[in-house]
Enzyme design. Sequence first.
Site, PDB file in Angstrom:
ATOM      1  N   LYS A 193       0.860  -1.181   0.000  1.00 47.36           N
ATOM      2  CA  LYS A 193       0.000   0.000   0.000  1.00 47.36           C
ATOM      3  C   LYS A 193       0.901   1.238   0.000  1.00 47.36           C
ATOM      4  CE  LYS A 193      -4.352   1.124   2.290  1.00 47.36           C
ATOM      5  NZ  LYS A 193      -5.113   0.939   3.535  1.00 47.36           N
TER       6      LYS A 193
HETATM    7  O1  G3P Z   1      -8.896   1.947   4.392  1.00 45.81           O
HETATM    8  C1  G3P Z   1      -8.794   3.282   4.768  1.00 45.81           C
HETATM    9  C2  G3P Z   1      -9.318   3.472   6.117  1.00 45.81           C
HETATM   10  O2  G3P Z   1      -8.569   2.747   7.033  1.00 45.81           O
HETATM   11  C3  G3P Z   1      -9.451   4.896   6.531  1.00 45.81           C
HETATM   12  O3  G3P Z   1     -10.610   4.962   7.223  1.00 45.81           O
HETATM   13  O4  G3P Z   1     -12.222   5.821   8.834  1.00 45.81           O
HETATM   14  O5  G3P Z   1      -9.797   6.458   9.019  1.00 45.81           O
HETATM   15  O6  G3P Z   1     -11.193   7.379   7.192  1.00 45.81           O
HETATM   16  P1  G3P Z   1     -10.973   6.237   8.112  1.00 45.81           P
END
Ligand code: G3P
Length: 215
Positions: A83
């Site tokens: 990633k």
């Molecule tokens: O896969 C991306 C994710 O982990 C981010 O999520 O909720 O931190 O925006 P969030």
Amino acid sequence: MKLYIDTANVAHIKEIAALGILSGVTTNPTLIAKEGRDFKTVIAEITELVDGPISGEVIALDAEGMVREGRDIAAIHPNLVVKIPMTPAGLQAVHVLSQENIKTNVTLVFSASQALFAAKAGATYVSPFIGRLDDAGQDGVQLVADIRMILDQYDLPTEIISASIRHPQHIAQSALAGAHIATIPYAVFQKAFKHPLTDQGIEAFLTDWKNVFGA
Ligand code: G3P
């Protein structure tokens, strides 16, 4: 649309994998740090639980560092996907790694142009962060639809991982918008399994049964 879980929590992965609905796992530095465990140990444990793509993120910000870390991550297990953040250096790293047949997932994508650049650089996956876009007053699901249209229009093999999913509706909306994959946090899985009418229905069936046949 395939379902991945967005976590580095091994117990949560095990629980959802047992349901037979899981095709892969994504992690990021925040999720790994939350577990407070060694990155390679956690990732190796995840490979034992899920036989599908598992994204592990680089920490370096320069292209050379990302390539070095990417090769290291890819060497953990054949299912590993590197990633990489959506920056010019990230694209350079994706370009190098893709030529070595190392799979990449370009993360922190917030525009269709960014997704197109990632696809052209050779990214296996692009991850638009739909929840964070919604938070910023934009339409995250629409971005997924736009990216899908571009990928299809130009026959680009890159797949969309709908990420930063915040609630059950985001899952169905991602599927309708053409995401190839949705990566879902454990808490959102829990919410999405449930519907009050399902619970009420089960209760009514049992009550009716017991009224006639006893316990
Ligand atoms: O896969 C991306 C994710 O982990 C981010 O999520 O909720 O931190 O925006 P969030």
